[in-house]
Design a protein around this motif. Structure first.
Motif, PDB file in Angstrom:
ATOM      1  N   LEU A 133       0.830  -1.205   0.000  1.00 24.07           N
ATOM      2  CA  LEU A 133       0.000   0.000   0.000  1.00 24.07           C
ATOM      3  C   LEU A 133       0.867   1.258   0.000  1.00 24.07           C
ATOM      4  O   LEU A 133       0.534   2.260  -0.644  1.00 24.07           O
ATOM      5  CB  LEU A 133      -0.934   0.001   1.217  1.00 24.07           C
ATOM      6  CG  LEU A 133      -2.049   1.046   1.186  1.00 24.07           C
ATOM      7  CD1 LEU A 133      -2.964   0.845  -0.014  1.00 24.07           C
ATOM      8  CD2 LEU A 133      -2.878   1.006   2.475  1.00 24.07           C
TER       9      LEU A 133
ATOM     10  N   LEU B   5       1.880   1.926  -3.485  1.00 25.76           N
ATOM     11  CA  LEU B   5       0.751   2.465  -4.258  1.00 25.76           C
ATOM     12  C   LEU B   5       0.536   3.941  -3.911  1.00 25.76           C
ATOM     13  O   LEU B   5       0.299   4.787  -4.782  1.00 25.76           O
ATOM     14  CB  LEU B   5      -0.497   1.641  -3.905  1.00 25.76           C
ATOM     15  CG  LEU B   5      -1.656   1.617  -4.873  1.00 25.76           C
ATOM     16  CD1 LEU B   5      -1.199   1.264  -6.262  1.00 25.76           C
ATOM     17  CD2 LEU B   5      -2.699   0.579  -4.398  1.00 25.76           C
ATOM     18  N   GLN B   6       0.635   4.225  -2.626  1.00 27.57           N
ATOM     19  CA  GLN B   6       0.455   5.585  -2.126  1.00 27.57           C
ATOM     20  C   GLN B   6       1.502   6.521  -2.743  1.00 27.57           C
ATOM     21  O   GLN B   6       1.193   7.634  -3.178  1.00 27.57           O
ATOM     22  CB  GLN B   6       0.641   5.518  -0.606  1.00 27.57           C
ATOM     23  CG  GLN B   6       0.232   6.739   0.162  1.00 27.57           C
ATOM     24  CD  GLN B   6       0.160   6.418   1.667  1.00 27.57           C
ATOM     25  OE1 GLN B   6       0.115   5.250   2.061  1.00 27.57           O
ATOM     26  NE2 GLN B   6       0.142   7.447   2.479  1.00 27.57           N
TER      27      GLN B   6
ATOM     28  N   ALA C 104       3.060   6.013  -5.569  1.00 30.21           N
ATOM     29  CA  ALA C 104       2.767   6.151  -6.998  1.00 30.21           C
ATOM     30  C   ALA C 104       1.676   7.199  -7.211  1.00 30.21           C
ATOM     31  O   ALA C 104       1.715   7.972  -8.175  1.00 30.21           O
ATOM     32  CB  ALA C 104       2.345   4.799  -7.583  1.00 30.21           C
ATOM     33  N   ILE C 105       0.706   7.235  -6.306  1.00 33.96           N
ATOM     34  CA  ILE C 105      -0.354   8.246  -6.419  1.00 33.96           C
ATOM     35  C   ILE C 105       0.227   9.636  -6.173  1.00 33.96           C
ATOM     36  O   ILE C 105       0.000  10.577  -6.926  1.00 33.96           O
ATOM     37  CB  ILE C 105      -1.513   7.939  -5.442  1.00 33.96           C
ATOM     38  CG1 ILE C 105      -2.224   6.644  -5.868  1.00 33.96           C
ATOM     39  CG2 ILE C 105      -2.499   9.103  -5.370  1.00 33.96           C
ATOM     40  CD1 ILE C 105      -3.260   6.131  -4.875  1.00 33.96           C
ATOM     41  N   ARG C 106       1.042   9.733  -5.111  1.00 33.37           N
ATOM     42  CA  ARG C 106       1.625  11.047  -4.772  1.00 33.37           C
ATOM     43  C   ARG C 106       2.456  11.608  -5.909  1.00 33.37           C
ATOM     44  O   ARG C 106       2.395  12.789  -6.224  1.00 33.37           O
ATOM     45  CB  ARG C 106       2.467  10.941  -3.505  1.00 33.37           C
ATOM     46  CG  ARG C 106       2.920  12.304  -2.979  1.00 33.37           C
ATOM     47  CD  ARG C 106       3.696  12.220  -1.673  1.00 33.37           C
ATOM     48  NE  ARG C 106       3.005  11.572  -0.584  1.00 33.37           N
ATOM     49  CZ  ARG C 106       2.077  12.146   0.186  1.00 33.37           C
ATOM     50  NH1 ARG C 106       1.715  13.388  -0.042  1.00 33.37           N
ATOM     51  NH2 ARG C 106       1.505  11.473   1.160  1.00 33.37           N
TER      52      ARG C 106
ATOM     53  N   GLY D 167       2.256  10.787  -9.066  1.00 34.83           N
ATOM     54  CA  GLY D 167       1.580  10.763 -10.363  1.00 34.83           C
ATOM     55  C   GLY D 167       2.117   9.712 -11.317  1.00 34.83           C
ATOM     56  O   GLY D 167       2.141   9.926 -12.535  1.00 34.83           O
ATOM     57  N   GLU D 168       2.556   8.572 -10.784  1.00 38.73           N
ATOM     58  CA  GLU D 168       3.115   7.525 -11.643  1.00 38.73           C
ATOM     59  C   GLU D 168       2.007   6.622 -12.197  1.00 38.73           C
ATOM     60  O   GLU D 168       1.792   5.505 -11.725  1.00 38.73           O
ATOM     61  CB  GLU D 168       4.157   6.715 -10.859  1.00 38.73           C
ATOM     62  CG  GLU D 168       5.329   7.609 -10.406  1.00 38.73           C
ATOM     63  CD  GLU D 168       6.290   6.889  -9.463  1.00 38.73           C
ATOM     64  OE1 GLU D 168       7.507   7.124  -9.582  1.00 38.73           O
ATOM     65  OE2 GLU D 168       5.821   6.103  -8.629  1.00 38.73           O
ATOM     66  N   GLY D 169       1.332   7.147 -13.205  1.00 36.69           N
ATOM     67  CA  GLY D 169       0.178   6.466 -13.783  1.00 36.69           C
ATOM     68  C   GLY D 169       0.489   5.071 -14.306  1.00 36.69           C
ATOM     69  O   GLY D 169      -0.354   4.176 -14.235  1.00 36.69           O
TER      70      GLY D 169
ATOM     71  N   LEU E 298       0.351   2.484 -11.536  1.00 40.23           N
ATOM     72  CA  LEU E 298      -1.046   2.237 -11.159  1.00 40.23           C
ATOM     73  C   LEU E 298      -1.706   1.351 -12.205  1.00 40.23           C
ATOM     74  O   LEU E 298      -2.356   0.358 -11.889  1.00 40.23           O
ATOM     75  CB  LEU E 298      -1.803   3.563 -11.028  1.00 40.23           C
ATOM     76  CG  LEU E 298      -1.255   4.566 -10.006  1.00 40.23           C
ATOM     77  CD1 LEU E 298      -1.968   5.904 -10.112  1.00 40.23           C
ATOM     78  CD2 LEU E 298      -1.392   4.004  -8.582  1.00 40.23           C
ATOM     79  N   PHE E 299      -1.515   1.706 -13.453  1.00 41.60           N
ATOM     80  CA  PHE E 299      -2.143   0.967 -14.550  1.00 41.60           C
ATOM     81  C   PHE E 299      -1.683  -0.493 -14.562  1.00 41.60           C
ATOM     82  O   PHE E 299      -2.489  -1.403 -14.774  1.00 41.60           O
ATOM     83  CB  PHE E 299      -1.815   1.641 -15.885  1.00 41.60           C
ATOM     84  CG  PHE E 299      -2.631   1.112 -17.022  1.00 41.60           C
ATOM     85  CD1 PHE E 299      -3.920   1.578 -17.250  1.00 41.60           C
ATOM     86  CD2 PHE E 299      -2.133   0.118 -17.865  1.00 41.60           C
ATOM     87  CE1 PHE E 299      -4.684   1.073 -18.294  1.00 41.60           C
ATOM     88  CE2 PHE E 299      -2.899  -0.386 -18.911  1.00 41.60           C
ATOM     89  CZ  PHE E 299      -4.175   0.100 -19.122  1.00 41.60           C
TER      90      PHE E 299
ATOM     91  N   LEU F 256      -0.663  -2.395 -12.008  1.00 43.86           N
ATOM     92  CA  LEU F 256      -1.319  -3.151 -10.936  1.00 43.86           C
ATOM     93  C   LEU F 256      -2.799  -3.377 -11.252  1.00 43.86           C
ATOM     94  O   LEU F 256      -3.315  -4.498 -11.130  1.00 43.86           O
ATOM     95  CB  LEU F 256      -1.196  -2.419  -9.588  1.00 43.86           C
ATOM     96  CG  LEU F 256      -2.004  -3.057  -8.452  1.00 43.86           C
ATOM     97  CD1 LEU F 256      -1.446  -4.429  -8.067  1.00 43.86           C
ATOM     98  CD2 LEU F 256      -2.059  -2.154  -7.209  1.00 43.86           C
ATOM     99  N   PHE F 257      -3.482  -2.310 -11.681  1.00 42.36           N
ATOM    100  CA  PHE F 257      -4.929  -2.384 -11.910  1.00 42.36           C
ATOM    101  C   PHE F 257      -5.276  -3.349 -13.051  1.00 42.36           C
ATOM    102  O   PHE F 257      -6.404  -3.820 -13.167  1.00 42.36           O
ATOM    103  CB  PHE F 257      -5.505  -0.995 -12.215  1.00 42.36           C
ATOM    104  CG  PHE F 257      -5.342   0.011 -11.099  1.00 42.36           C
ATOM    105  CD1 PHE F 257      -4.825  -0.355  -9.852  1.00 42.36           C
ATOM    106  CD2 PHE F 257      -5.713   1.351 -11.285  1.00 42.36           C
ATOM    107  CE1 PHE F 257      -4.672   0.582  -8.826  1.00 42.36           C
ATOM    108  CE2 PHE F 257      -5.568   2.286 -10.258  1.00 42.36           C
ATOM    109  CZ  PHE F 257      -5.037   1.907  -9.035  1.00 42.36           C
TER     110      PHE F 257
ATOM    111  N   ARG G  80      -3.231  -6.153 -13.764  1.00 40.74           N
ATOM    112  CA  ARG G  80      -2.832  -7.480 -13.301  1.00 40.74           C
ATOM    113  C   ARG G  80      -3.928  -8.141 -12.451  1.00 40.74           C
ATOM    114  O   ARG G  80      -4.145  -9.351 -12.521  1.00 40.74           O
ATOM    115  CB  ARG G  80      -1.566  -7.282 -12.460  1.00 40.74           C
ATOM    116  CG  ARG G  80      -0.883  -8.486 -11.958  1.00 40.74           C
ATOM    117  CD  ARG G  80       0.607  -8.183 -11.724  1.00 40.74           C
ATOM    118  NE  ARG G  80       0.866  -7.174 -10.698  1.00 40.74           N
ATOM    119  CZ  ARG G  80       1.117  -7.457  -9.406  1.00 40.74           C
ATOM    120  NH1 ARG G  80       1.076  -8.706  -8.992  1.00 40.74           N
ATOM    121  NH2 ARG G  80       1.385  -6.504  -8.543  1.00 40.74           N
ATOM    122  N   THR G  81      -4.610  -7.347 -11.643  1.00 39.23           N
ATOM    123  CA  THR G  81      -5.590  -7.879 -10.698  1.00 39.23           C
ATOM    124  C   THR G  81      -6.853  -8.422 -11.376  1.00 39.23           C
ATOM    125  O   THR G  81      -7.576  -9.212 -10.785  1.00 39.23           O
ATOM    126  CB  THR G  81      -5.991  -6.793  -9.690  1.00 39.23           C
ATOM    127  OG1 THR G  81      -6.357  -5.607 -10.410  1.00 39.23           O
ATOM    128  CG2 THR G  81      -4.836  -6.463  -8.765  1.00 39.23           C
TER     129      THR G  81
END
Ligand SMILES: NC(=O)c1ccc[n+]([C@@H]2O[C@H](COP(=O)([O-])OP(=O)(O)OC[C@H]3O[C@@H](n4cnc5c(N)ncnc54)[C@H](OP(=O)(O)O)[C@@H]3O)[C@@H](O)[C@H]2O)c1
Ligand SMILES: NC(=O)c1ccc[n+]([C@@H]2O[C@H](COP(=O)([O-])OP(=O)(O)OC[C@H]3O[C@@H](n4cnc5c(N)ncnc54)[C@H](OP(=O)(O)O)[C@@H]3O)[C@@H](O)[C@H]2O)c1
Lengths: 309, 309
Positions: free
Chosen positions: A259, A262-263, A265-267, A269-271, A274-275, A277-278, A280-281
């Motif tokens: 987490l 992920l946090q 990556a959000i801070r 802006g590493e799109g 994020l993409f 992981l989103f 793969r799931t």
């Protein structure tokens, strides 16, 4: 596999799991004498009103007398006390099993009290809902769900086979593993999801900037999914946390580490992260549906129920 | 409320949300001329095959010509590009709205491009499933779900009323708030749950001690609930994370803080703290069911679908 018969079955604990077993046993006619025992007179009366068994007693020691199969379905933290209560009255050759969500701890609590002349075989049916008590049970709960056994070394094969046949008759698929591995697997597929669900609902409940009534109103956008698990029985889940501590802490550490990634990556802006992981799931969900372990209908098929109103 | 009529409606984006709107518009007869536009020829062809509209074009600029209502249903990160494409062709007096899951960012992206002679009214229907694309849409998606408007100062009341009447006709309940508050509310009720779900599925996928096939097999004990949210569209959710960064980071920080507390309670065997949280969270689920925002059936009513097989 032939459907097993038991002259007498004793159920210790008659909540969601115990009462689902009772309903199956009656429907399938697996015994001529089903004895039900539970701690409180209130629950016992309810079980009687629901006609879940043939006889009812608030004494676990009384219930197990002459029983060929004893199934303990109480919160895992109560396992040792129940073992102590029933030990002296167990019939020679009886099968004693449980349904507890943790296995190493249940074995540590129960095995030392079990006399040599019974077959103690720990088990765990991976089936349930967020409801509890004798009214919550139903036939079909175990259908197509796994029942995992964690037999001790030197377990009698014939007794194990008979118990497996019992659960197969209830619709379960059967698996076997050692208790430590069971506890690790369950920590990730069951315990962590429940803890995370409880946690996020707690976080939402505590916010100052967003009111509780807003959380409730707008919950259909994702949050409501978590509230189901977070409505599960508090005693059961307190006991699970206390009795599978090491595996749960290990999984929590992994979860928190991921987490934090992920946090970050959000801070920043590493799109792309994020993409990745989103994407793969998604594959895991597809596999779960293919394995028959979830329904394929969008939104768990809720829409069909929503519009039935 | 009277059912509003539009001479021409243009839908920019025809995925889950756009195509659900299209199906409702057709069924309710809200316009005589429904123009559908999407970026790829593949999706456009699929929309045509599904007979979702009256006319089809891959040019958003073309689509909005003479439209009285323009609804933009694309990932929030594409909002500015779409605004630029359509700005010059917007009809005087047209209502331009969107359905994006974040609002402050969409306003920042679109408002500067909107000519003074149109009514730009940002909106967000809080309804969806984990599926995407034109095939995923259906009528009834918005029924009893909230649609939140975040109007800019000086928004024309008549235009806002007409847009509200449109969404009411689609079955929505209507709300209004400022964009910053919307983004905070959605961060907790929608964005955090999705991020947590993606994260836990990622964690499970990466374990060495428990195999992926074990996670899949035994997922019915809790984990499968999370896989639904974690199967949502990666582009949509990447964009949400990038475009509601501050509110999401705030909620993530709260969540992590609470999780550390829980983790510590597990480590030190503080059963009372666990029991307190696990009890408190039940009340929220009851309120959600009372508010008509979830079904009351155990396990989301999955069992009914499970046994239909
Ligand atoms: N729920 C699930 O999803 C699920 C799934 C698989 C396995 N399990 C496991 O199954 C077991 C039972 O869970 P359940 O869902 O059936 O629980 P439940 O519906 O809450 O029923 C619990 C039963 O245990 C009795 N009990 C509670 N505390 C006790 C104590 N301290 N000493 C003796 N008896 C006690 C209750 O008796 P009174 O009502 O008379 O007090 C009741 O008969 C637990 O070990 C749980 O981990 C649960
Ligand atoms: N899904 C939900 O649960 C939900 C709920 C409420 C609000 N929303 C919001 O609704 C919007 C649409 O979501 P959806 O679920 O309908 O998505 P979807 O099913 O994936 O459809 C997305 C649509 O946007 C188009 N699109 C994608 N990228 C684009 C780009 N860079 N430029 C222009 N068009 C692009 C797609 O066109 P092509 O296929 O032709 O590429 C498609 O028509 C998003 O802003 C989302 O935040 C979603």
């Amino acid at each position: 596999m032939t459907i097993p018969q038991f002259e007498r079955i004793a159920l210790i604990g008659i909540g969601l799991i115990g009462s689902s077993i009772a309903r199956e046993v009656k429907e399938l006619g697996l015994t001529g004498d089903l004895v039900i025992s539970t701690r409180s007179t209130e629950t016992l009366k309810r079980a009687e009103a629901l006609q879940l068994g043939d006889r009812y007693t608030s004494s676990a020691a009384e219930a197990v007398k002459d029983a060929d199969l004893v199934i303990v379905s109480v919160p895992v933290g109560a396992s040792e006390a129940v073992a102590q209560q029933i030990a002296a009255n167990l019939k020679r050759g009886a099968i004693v099993t449980d349904v507890g969500s943790t296995k190493a701890s249940v074995i540590a609590q129960m095995a030392p009290h079990m006399p040599d002349h019974v077959h103690f075989i720990p088990g765990h049916p991976l089936a349930g809902t967020e409801k509890s008590g004798p009214d919550a049970g139903f036939t079909g709960l175990f259908r197509d769900r796994w029942c995992i056994f964690t037999p001790l070394p030197n377990t009698d094969q014939a007794a194990l086979d008979k118990l497996k046949a019992f659960w197969t008759a209830l619709g379960s698929r059967i698996d076997e593993m050692d208790p430590e591995h069971h506890d690790k697997v369950l920590a990730i597929v069951s315990h962590l999801p429940h803890i995370i669900a409880y946690n996020i609902v707690g976080t939402a409940d505590d916010l100052e900037t967003v009111t509780e009534s807003e959380v409730i109103k707008y919950s259909a956008s994702g949050f409501r999914d978590f509230t189901r698990l977070a409505a599960s029985d508090p005693t059961m889940w307190r006991d699970v946390c206390l009795h599978n501590k090491d595996a749960i802490l290990e999984m929590l550490a992994r979860f928190s580490e991921d987490l934090a990634y992920l946090q970050r990556a959000i801070r920043w802006g590493e799109g792309d992260k994020l993409f990745e992981l989103f994407t793969r799931t998604r594959a895991i969900r597809r596999s779960i549906i293919q394995a028959g372990q979830d329904v394929d209908a969008p939104d768990f098929g809720r829409h069909a129920l929503d519009t039935k109103k």
